[in-house]
Design an enzyme around this catalytic site. Structure first.
Site: not given
Ligand code: OAD
Length: 249
Positions: A102, A104-105, A120, A128, A152, A191
């Protein structure tokens, strides 16, 4: 970190496994210095996604949204893949390895992983909004204000999925294929609440994969995971790789 004792059932599944899927989220990049979205220091605690990460916000104030992405790109440019990203590359020595991220980095690619689907999108790509011509980050690195397409004159936006948008391209169907094929699905640093991405580990489970969660704390997925390992992914994944190496030789 102390040496972990892994569950016997997990070691048995790992020994037998051919194909691994790593379904990753912001937590895997936390140890590279990139902020997560939720949790204590999460971006969405301080910033409003509806003002920054959606198409209407971009049309209303393109320079502001562009500036925010340029700031995040700079952080990503200055960061490096950590031991978690690197361990996933190492697994390719013994397994067929898929990544569905998920994030984008671009850090999985920079670490050297080969089979990656970016659900994502990616902040190193832009396009564009009118003629869909792509521009990479290096070409636009020094643009402070939102640039315009040289073909464009349309506005150029980052190739990320914003709130309210559908996932683009084949990233989701390809991730579903990975989920159906894998023997073990590692759910790392997410999460697991943003859909449709969060269907991927559920599909893996429905198709018989063993689900291993790696996170610093319990999540929505913990109750349905076969095994949850709590701690930092940059510390746990290398230990799992070491276990795999002893099992596979
Ligand atoms: P979240 O910020 O929702 O969750 C990050 C998770 O990483 C949490 O459950 C933390 O407990 C865990 N965490 C933090 N540090 C950690 C570490 N060192 N080792 C293991 N786990 C760790 O991020 P995502 O689940 O990626 O979407 O969020 C999903 C999407 O929500 C993203 O892709 C983005 C956001 O809105 C878009 O931009 C479309």
């Amino acid at each position: 970190m102390e040496k972990l004792e892994f569950k016997k059932e997990f070691a048995e599944r790992l020994k037998k496994a051919d194909t691994l899927l790593f379904f990753t989220g912001a937590g895997i990049s936390a140890e590279s210095g990139i902020a997560t979205f939720r949790g204590k220091d999460g971006l969405w605690n301080k910033l409003k996604p509806e003002e920054l990460a959606n198409f209407n916000a971009f049309m209303k104030n393109p320079d502001m949204v562009w500036e925010w992405y340029q700031y995040r790109r700079q952080i990503v440019d200055e960061s490096k893949p950590n031991n978690g990203h690197k361990a996933i590359v190492d697994f390719e020595k013994f397994f067929k390895v898929y990544i569905s991220t998920q994030n984008v980095d671009n850090l999985h690619a920079r670490a050297g992983s080969t089979k990656i689907e970016e659900l994502h999108g990616s902040i190193v790509r832009n396009f564009c909004i009118d003629c869909k011509t792509f521009y990479n980050h290096q070409e636009l690195k020094f643009e402070k204000k939102v640039p315009h397409c040289e073909k464009c004159n349309g506005l150029i936006r980052p190739d990320v999925v914003w709130f309210g948008e559908n996932l683009r391209g084949d990233a989701f169907p390809n991730s579903e294929k990975f989920a159906k094929e894998c023997d073990i699905c590692f759910v790392v640093g997410t999460s697991a609440i943003v859909y449709p991405a969060a269907y991927i580990p559920q599909t893996a489970k429905n198709y018989g994969a063993y689900i291993v969660e790696i996170n610093i704390e319990p999540t929505e997925l913990t109750y349905s995971a076969d095994y949850s390992i709590f701690g930092k992914s940059g510390e746990i994944l290398p230990q799992i790789f070491n276990l795999a190496a002893t099992l596979k030789i």
